[in-house]
Structure formats: structure tokens, C-alpha cells
Design a protein around this motif. Structure first.
Motif, PDB file in Angstrom:
ATOM      1  N   ALA A 235       8.715  13.230  30.403  1.00 55.91           N
ATOM      2  CA  ALA A 235       8.275  12.272  29.387  1.00 55.91           C
ATOM      3  C   ALA A 235       7.985  10.906  30.011  1.00 55.91           C
ATOM      4  O   ALA A 235       6.991  10.247  29.658  1.00 55.91           O
ATOM      5  CB  ALA A 235       9.349  12.145  28.307  1.00 55.91           C
ATOM      6  N   LYS A 236       8.826  10.479  30.945  1.00 63.51           N
ATOM      7  CA  LYS A 236       8.593   9.191  31.606  1.00 63.51           C
ATOM      8  C   LYS A 236       7.340   9.242  32.474  1.00 63.51           C
ATOM      9  O   LYS A 236       6.584   8.253  32.538  1.00 63.51           O
ATOM     10  CB  LYS A 236       9.805   8.822  32.444  1.00 63.51           C
ATOM     11  N   ILE A 237       7.106  10.359  33.129  1.00 66.85           N
ATOM     12  CA  ILE A 237       5.914  10.494  33.966  1.00 66.85           C
ATOM     13  C   ILE A 237       4.655  10.409  33.110  1.00 66.85           C
ATOM     14  O   ILE A 237       3.687   9.707  33.453  1.00 66.85           O
ATOM     15  CB  ILE A 237       5.960  11.816  34.754  1.00 66.85           C
ATOM     16  N   PHE A 238       4.626  11.099  31.975  1.00 69.77           N
ATOM     17  CA  PHE A 238       3.451  11.058  31.103  1.00 69.77           C
ATOM     18  C   PHE A 238       3.258   9.673  30.505  1.00 69.77           C
ATOM     19  O   PHE A 238       2.114   9.216  30.339  1.00 69.77           O
ATOM     20  CB  PHE A 238       3.578  12.107  30.000  1.00 69.77           C
ATOM     21  N   ALA A 239       4.355   9.000  30.146  1.00 69.41           N
ATOM     22  CA  ALA A 239       4.219   7.639  29.624  1.00 69.41           C
ATOM     23  C   ALA A 239       3.591   6.723  30.666  1.00 69.41           C
ATOM     24  O   ALA A 239       2.761   5.855  30.344  1.00 69.41           O
ATOM     25  CB  ALA A 239       5.589   7.113  29.202  1.00 69.41           C
ATOM     26  N   LEU A 240       3.938   6.918  31.917  1.00 66.85           N
ATOM     27  CA  LEU A 240       3.388   6.091  32.993  1.00 66.85           C
ATOM     28  C   LEU A 240       1.907   6.359  33.204  1.00 66.85           C
ATOM     29  O   LEU A 240       1.085   5.425  33.250  1.00 66.85           O
ATOM     30  CB  LEU A 240       4.168   6.349  34.280  1.00 66.85           C
ATOM     31  N   VAL A 241       1.513   7.623  33.329  1.00 64.05           N
ATOM     32  CA  VAL A 241       0.119   7.934  33.627  1.00 64.05           C
ATOM     33  C   VAL A 241      -0.788   7.637  32.438  1.00 64.05           C
ATOM     34  O   VAL A 241      -1.935   7.223  32.613  1.00 64.05           O
ATOM     35  CB  VAL A 241      -0.021   9.400  34.081  1.00 64.05           C
TER      36      VAL A 241
END
Length: 351
Positions: A235-241
Motif C-alpha cells: 500500500a505504501k509503495i502504490f501511494a508513492l508511485v
């Protein structure tokens, strides 16, 4: 009483010759090349990194090192224990190499997903196992979009997925006016995704049309949110990208903005916020067009135009202010589908 027989009681331990020869002096010559090669392999092996490829590198060099140690110990008949331990460690590390290679093969992907991983997720440190879960969430399906076909239609298409363009080029328009292009390995609907909460629903406020044959991958909202609930790191990775993609789309509009002197206009300057609230509401309204905004603010007879013509310390000229308003309208239309002028007025009052 007889005196004790001291001779019989005199127990003397005879010195038994040692089975193993004692090291009476150091060897004059060095060990053989196999011994040194083994230690070199061990040094390189312990320099391995993390991840599947790091483990494969680590255990491969350890296997070579312990194999050379086993050969060296076999050549010396006085090192039986060293041979057995070296052979055991060689077998363990060889088993690890085979195990890691099997796991690495089991998480291999198609060419499209390999390129997606290398361009977007590998640089963020996402492991292949986690990326495999991301791919399984979209069922490993790659969709196609023919030229001049629409991915989304303004005011009609529902926001129910998150998509990444793999090949081709997509044109984004609003009310028939061009906004920007979407290139490979950029999200097609990142602004719409970020503008809605998980329980909310919405529709596209822009039209996305393919300029040429395109390929893209899409994740359904519900399945992707279930994946986020299980793996917070994903979830954090998708929020970043996603938010990084939104920033790139914002600054792509900045490339089209030039002031009267021919210099690029920087959208990060908040000078347009100093405009009257009534004119800002008209500017950012989804129903207003660039021509109406320019006619309202840039007409010689308007009060705002007269007032700005006499202000010498204003940060923007009239032409720059009109350009700022038109671009602001485009940004709000693309990024905030559910935008209302009354909410903007409330935010300005708080400031």
C-alpha cells in the motif's frame, strides 16, 4: 606385619607414541593453490547482498569455496575431520543454490511485467515475491487498446480500477481541449484514483483516447484494496508511485506555460491565489473555458484589469495571471473530479 612392597606399588606410565605427528616446526612452503582459491571464493561469497539474486550469489560462491576446501582436505590424509566438515558444508550450500534457483524460476514473469518491474518497482526495493502478489492481483492479464479508441469518456466512464500504460501513447482532453499525453509506464488514471476514498464512487472528468495501439495492465479497486489490507508495504509503495505520477502530470502542463517574456511559467508559484475569490470560482469551475476566463479577467474595461494595470509591485502581469487561471482550471478538472467552487471558497476563507 610385612613391610609394603614399594617396588610393586611404583606405577610408572610408559609413554605411548602419538598416532598423530606433532607439529615440531612450521612449514617452509605455503599451502597449495586450491586452499587459497577456496578462501577467495569464501570472501566473495560473504560479500553477497539481499533478495533472490543476492542469495543466489552468496550460496554459489560458498558452494565453490567449500568444494575447494573439500578437495584440499582430501589431499591431506591427516585431516579427516576437516574433510568431513567441508564436504557437509558443500552439500548444504549446494542444496541452498538449487532451492533459491527453483524459487527464482517460480516467480518469473512475462516480458511486459518484467519491464514493468524494472521501470517502476525494482528501484524502490520491491522483492520479486511481493511483485508476484501484485501481478496475481491483476490476474496477469495485459489489456489492449486500439488506436483512436477511448479508455475513458468524460462524464460517463466510472472510476473502478487503476491502470498503467505499458506501450503506446494516450491523449488526455477535457471539453475537447488538449491537456497532456500519457507515456509508457505512467498511470492512466492516477488523479482519479487518488481523488476518491475506498468507499466512494466517481466518474471521469476527462477523456482518454489512444493515439496508437496501446497495451496496459489494470487492477480492480476492490481487489487492490484487499491486497493493501493484507500487505501494508505494498500500500505504501502504490501511494508513492501514484502520487509521484500525479506530480509528473502536473508539471507536464508547466511545459506549455510561457509568460510574455518567453520564459517558462512555474506552476509552483502561488501568485494566482491572490486573485479575488469570485473570479477564482469562475476560473476553476469545470463549466468555464479558457476563452471565458481570458475575456473576464483580461478585458480592458473590467475592474480587476484596471486595478492590476496600476499595481507596480504585483508579482504577475495580466497575461501571466490569465495564463495561471487557465492552467489552474485544467489542473482542478484533471485532479479533482468532484471539485466544487464552494469548497474552494471555504478553503480560501480559512487561509
Amino acid at each position: 606385619m610385612e613391610p609394603p612392597d614399594f617396588e610393586a606399588m611404583n606405577f610408572t606410565v610408559e609413554q605411548v607414541s602419538s598416532t598423530y605427528p606433532l607439529c615440531e616446526e612450521w612449514r617452509e612452503g605455503a599451502e597449495g593453490a586450491v586452499f587459497h582459491l577456496a578462501n577467495i571464493f569464501l570472501v566473495f561469497g560473504f560479500m553477497g547482498g539481499s533478495g533472490f539474486y543476492g542469495l543466489l550469489y552468496l550460496f554459489t560462491f560458498l558452494t565453490l569455496g567449500f568444494f575447494c576446501t573439500t578437495v584440499w582436505a582430501w589431499a591431506d590424509p591427516c585431516t579427516t575431520d576437516s574433510f568431513l566438515w567441508s564436504f557437509a558444508l558443500f552439500g548444504v550450500t549446494l542444496g541452498q543454490v538449487l532451492h533459491v534457483a527453483y524459487r527464482l524460476r517460480s516467480v518469473s514473469f512475462d516480458t511486459d511485467f518484467q519491464e514493468l518491474y524494472q521501470c517502476m518497482f525494482q528501484k524502490l526495493g520491491v522483492s520479486l515475491s511481493l511483485f508476484g502478489k501484485i501481478v496475481s492481483c491483476c490476474d496477469g492479464v495485459v489489456h489492449t487498446l486500439e488506436a483512436n479508441h477511448c479508455f475513458a469518456v468524460e462524464g460517463k466512464t466510472a472510476i473502478d480500477k487503476l491502470s498503467v500504460l505499458l506501450s503506446g501513447r494516450v491523449q488526455v482532453t477535457v471539453n475537447g481541449e488538449f491537456l497532456h499525453y500519457i507515456y509508457p509506464f505512467q498511470f492512466l488514471d492516477s488523479p482519479e484514483w487518488d481523488s476518491l476514498r475506498p468507499a466512494e464512487e466517481g466518474i471521469f472528468q476527462v477523456t482518454l483516447r489512444a493515439d496508437n495501439p496501446c497495451r496496459y495492465v489494470a487492477w480492480r479497486r476492490k481487489k487492490l484494496y484487499l491486497l493493501f489490507a493484507k500487505h501494508r508495504y505494498i500500500a505504501k509503495i502504490f501511494a508513492l508511485v501514484v502520487r509521484n505520477d500525479i506530480a509528473e502530470k502536473l508539471y507536464s502542463l508547466n511545459d506549455r506555460a510561457l509568460n510574455r517574456s518567453g520564459f517558462r511559467y512555474d506552476l509552483r508559484l502561488p501568485s494566482y491565489c491572490h486573485m479575488p475569490a469570485t473570479e477564482l470560482e469562475k476560473a476553476v469551475s469545470p463549466l468555464s473555458t479558457e476563452r471565458n476566463v481570458r475575456r473576464t479577467l483580461c478585458s480592458p474595461g473590467s475592474e480587476e484589469g484596471a486595478g492590476r494595470s496600476h499595481s507596480t509591485d504585483s508579482s504577475l502581469s495580466l497575461s501571466e495571471a490569465c495564463l495561471s487561471v487557465s492552467l489552474t482550471s485544467a489542473l482542478h478538472t484533471r485532479i479533482s473530479p468532484a471539485f466544487h467552487p464552494q469548497q474552494q471558497q471555504q478553503q480560501l476563507d480559512k487561509r
